[in-house]
Enzyme design. Sequence first.
Site, PDB file in Angstrom:
ATOM      1  CD  GLU A  90      -2.150   2.785  -9.304  1.00 35.75           C
ATOM      2  OE1 GLU A  90      -3.290   2.407  -9.633  1.00 35.75           O
ATOM      3  OE2 GLU A  90      -1.459   3.587  -9.979  1.00 35.75           O
ATOM      4  CB  CYS A 144      -2.996   9.333 -10.593  1.00 34.95           C
ATOM      5  SG  CYS A 144      -3.136   8.869  -8.853  1.00 34.95           S
ATOM      6  CE  LYS A 364      -0.676   4.055  10.058  1.00 34.68           C
ATOM      7  NZ  LYS A 364      -1.667   4.474   9.022  1.00 34.68           N
ATOM      8  NE  ARG A 370       4.565   0.870   8.258  1.00 36.05           N
ATOM      9  CZ  ARG A 370       3.463   1.538   7.937  1.00 36.05           C
ATOM     10  NH1 ARG A 370       2.895   2.332   8.842  1.00 36.05           N
ATOM     11  NH2 ARG A 370       2.941   1.444   6.730  1.00 36.05           N
TER      12      ARG A 370
END
Length: 402
Positions: A90, A144, A364, A370
């Site tokens: 995923e 998981c 970043k 964010r």
Amino acid sequence: MQTRNWSDRLGDRIAKLFEDEYLKLSSACKPVIRSNGSKEWTVLSGIVAIDHLSVDKKLRLVSIGTGVKALPDATLERSHGRMVHDCHAEILALRGFNTVLLEHMNYMVTEQCGETDLIERTAAGVCILKSKWKLALYISTLPCGDASMKDLQTYNNTDTNRKQELTFEENTEIQWIDQKIRSILRGRFNYDRLGVVRTKPGRYDSQITFSKSCSDKLCIKQVTSILNSLTWSLMAQPVFLDYLVIPNLAVDRCQGVHHSFRDRLGRLPQKSLELLECNVPFFDNKSSKSEEPSSMSSVKLFLDLPERKCTEQAILNGLKNGFYTKGNKPLRKNCESAVSRLAQWKIYVNIRPDAKQQTYLEFKAGLSERNRIIQEVKKVLSPDGWISTRNDDCHILCDTAV
């Protein structure tokens, strides 16, 4: 979070679509029968866009991921953005989604056009996901971590030896990565405890990754959106999942998912995620204790751009299959997969050339809003503190792979 059994069996349609595409993957991307006769298993996941305005709810594949591996944290020392740390299915599917968005925005810049089939540019010059699309994440099994702990209880509670092996007293050191941070457990230890952050992998005898479970990562994305730092800075608004498709959503499974993705977040603002049940079993899921996890992972990106329809890659040890070098040897040139940090950064600096003056982590760090949201979620999920993975920075001008 709601659960719906659609009359047109949308969940089954989505699951069948991904399984059909899985069959088309090359043999290098799939589990094998080992020389000792043991069968390998893997997990299949993917992102699909649903045209909710169309009568038949047209489906548009975006990305596929397969895999169950995560690299030990120490291996990232030589990565420089090339190695994909977390190769669970995923997570690869979500990385694939962001790579597809970057490729579409890059195409719009290169071709000087205002839209693709997935995104469009607004009058203000920023990109948005076209309003007709709703997004679903399919996973062939429960993710998981926290969402699968109830299943693990059912599976192991009849096995006294297994239960004793994974259950410890409060002060047993092996269950903690950091004894001061009791809200983060290692793998499947003390699986009766719910609502805690867990690291990958689940095996107690494996090297530490510090990578958080898929349940934890998906929970965070309920608040932050499924955009990564690069697409976040390019899109006008966050992009959230609308649906989660998982097979065999019995009552206890639904409760586990609801608790993990909704209840743990408390009062934090979050996107409502609707569960869609499917009854299409994935044949390469783990079906017995004797089966071994596949070492191979894979991604397939459905670009659907002129002259660039799909990209398919097998991934081993976080790199394109065939490119891994052992020990501390330098990584080979062009070893990075299409969903790696470096590959995504290269696309981004083509869209925003000024970014080439920064490293990825410098860029970043500049996304203050964010970063603020992420820190708020982490404090809620793990009140005792957070354990971060090793820094993995990259700089286009300093690409020194040989």
